[in-house]
Write a protein that holds these residues in place. Structure first.
Motif, short mmCIF file in Angstrom:
data_model
loop_
_atom_site.label_atom_id
_atom_site.label_comp_id
_atom_site.label_asym_id
_atom_site.label_seq_id
_atom_site.Cartn_x
_atom_site.Cartn_y
_atom_site.Cartn_z
N GLY A 169 0.83 -1.20 0.00
CA GLY A 169 0.00 0.00 0.00
C GLY A 169 0.86 1.25 0.00
O GLY A 169 0.92 1.97 -0.99
N TRP A 170 1.57 1.47 1.09
CA TRP A 170 2.47 2.63 1.17
C TRP A 170 3.77 2.40 0.41
O TRP A 170 4.43 3.35 0.01
CB TRP A 170 2.78 2.96 2.63
N LEU A 171 4.11 1.12 0.19
CA LEU A 171 5.38 0.75 -0.46
C LEU A 171 5.13 -0.28 -1.56
O LEU A 171 4.54 -1.34 -1.31
CB LEU A 171 6.35 0.16 0.57
N ASP A 172 5.60 0.04 -2.76
CA ASP A 172 5.60 -0.88 -3.89
C ASP A 172 7.06 -1.23 -4.15
O ASP A 172 7.87 -0.36 -4.45
CB ASP A 172 4.97 -0.20 -5.11
N THR A 173 7.43 -2.53 -4.00
CA THR A 173 8.85 -2.87 -4.01
C THR A 173 9.13 -4.14 -4.81
O THR A 173 8.36 -5.10 -4.78
CB THR A 173 9.38 -3.04 -2.57
N THR A 176 3.91 10.94 2.35
CA THR A 176 3.74 11.01 3.82
C THR A 176 3.86 9.65 4.50
O THR A 176 3.30 9.42 5.56
CB THR A 176 2.39 11.67 4.21
N THR A 177 4.62 8.73 3.88
CA THR A 177 4.87 7.42 4.49
C THR A 177 6.35 7.09 4.35
O THR A 177 7.11 7.82 3.72
CB THR A 177 4.05 6.31 3.80
N GLY A 178 6.78 5.97 4.93
CA GLY A 178 8.17 5.58 4.78
C GLY A 178 8.59 4.52 5.77
O GLY A 178 7.78 3.92 6.47
N PHE A 179 9.90 4.29 5.79
CA PHE A 179 10.51 3.29 6.66
C PHE A 179 10.85 3.94 7.99
O PHE A 179 11.65 4.86 8.05
CB PHE A 179 11.80 2.74 6.02
N GLY A 180 10.26 3.45 9.08
CA GLY A 180 10.58 3.96 10.40
C GLY A 180 12.00 3.62 10.81
O GLY A 180 12.71 2.87 10.12
N ALA A 181 12.43 4.16 11.94
CA ALA A 181 13.81 3.93 12.41
C ALA A 181 14.07 2.44 12.58
O ALA A 181 13.29 1.72 13.22
CB ALA A 181 14.02 4.67 13.72
N HIS A 182 15.18 1.97 12.01
CA HIS A 182 15.54 0.56 12.07
C HIS A 182 17.06 0.45 12.00
O HIS A 182 17.73 1.32 11.45
CB HIS A 182 14.88 -0.24 10.93
N PRO A 183 17.64 -0.62 12.56
CA PRO A 183 19.10 -0.74 12.64
C PRO A 183 19.71 -1.42 11.42
O PRO A 183 19.05 -2.21 10.73
CB PRO A 183 19.30 -1.59 13.89
N HIS A 184 20.99 -1.12 11.18
CA HIS A 184 21.81 -1.81 10.19
C HIS A 184 23.21 -1.96 10.75
O HIS A 184 23.67 -1.14 11.56
CB HIS A 184 21.90 -1.01 8.89
#
Length: 248
Positions: free
Chosen positions: A19-23, A54-62
């Motif tokens: 929905g917010w992300l097409d990948t 107005t959407t995206g990837f929230g904070a996450h580690p790498h």
């Protein structure tokens, strides 16, 4: 040159629409797994992402990867645990050495327009690096009917490219219909290999005359060595935007 070319069709990639992300995933990633596509040398991830407004990837580690985003269109806001905050636009390449560990988020804060970008992960020679962040802009005019050097190994790069901690080169081009560019294979380590990805923007590209890529396709090129040439020609009615990865 006795190179071998194997096409990776766009429709054969892993795919998810949240929905917010097409990948699309060229290699195994998240819930997509294919034993035959788990990377290509040090190149481990090529995700072609479209993120809605107005959407995206929230904070996450790498950690232990070289991670970079190539912006095709739209705007992407980057924030990370090193204190970097930046809005990336078409032509920008944002590069992070995750090394011993970072946290970041990537958001499309634009109220109406999606952002289209490539997310790429590469395994460095040394995984225990100090985290590092860099952004460079490669203008549309510099890439038009030209093949621009974007990323090169840290030991021999200059201020015109982003340095990466392994034997890896990246190039990009915006090729107008009927125009050609040539890539000369880099590096002294043998054997070399090359991967080409044609962005999903409507272009059509021939590689060494006999291999045809439609939008979203890629091609694995093996059995090449330093100095070999790969010829690209835009053969569609739209600009062919593509990237080239040249690695040990």
């Amino acid at each position: 040159m006795s190179s071998q070319l194997v096409v990776r069709k766009s429709e054969d990639r892993g795919y998810a629409n949240h929905g917010w992300l097409d990948t699309h995933h060229t290699f195994s990633f998240a819930s997509y797994y294919d034993y035959n596509f788990q990377g290509f040398g040090s190149l481990k991830v090529i995700n072609e992402d479209i993120v809605q407004p107005t959407t995206g990837f929230g904070a996450h580690p790498h950690r232990e990867f070289e991670i970079f985003s190539y912006i095709i269109s739209g705007e992407l806001q980057h924030k990370d645990s090193m204190g970097n905050v930046e809005i990336l636009k078409a032509g920008d390449v944002q590069f992070t050495s995750a090394g011993t560990g970072i946290t970041h988020s990537e958001y499309n804060i634009h109220p109406t327009l999606p952002v289209h970008f490539l997310q790429i992960w590469v395994k460095p020679d040394n995984p225990k690096l100090k985290p590092r962040y860099q952004t460079m802009t490669f203008s549309e005019s510099s890439k038009t009917n030209n093949l621009i050097h974007i990323i090169s190994p840290v030991e021999d790069h200059d201020n015109s490219t982003i340095g990466i901690n392994t034997d890896f080169h990246m190039y990009a081009s915006l090729l107008e219909s009927g125009h050609k560019v040539i890539h000369t294979v880099q590096g002294t380590k043998k054997p070399r290999k090359v991967y080409i990805h044609l962005a999903s923007t409507g272009g059509k590209l021939s590689v060494n005359e006999n291999t045809i890529l439609q939008q979203g396709d890629g091609v694995f090129v093996t059995e090449v060595k330093q100095g070999d040439e790969i010829v690209f020609e835009s053969i569609g009615d739209k600009i062919a935007e593509f990237v080239v990865f040249d690695l040990a």
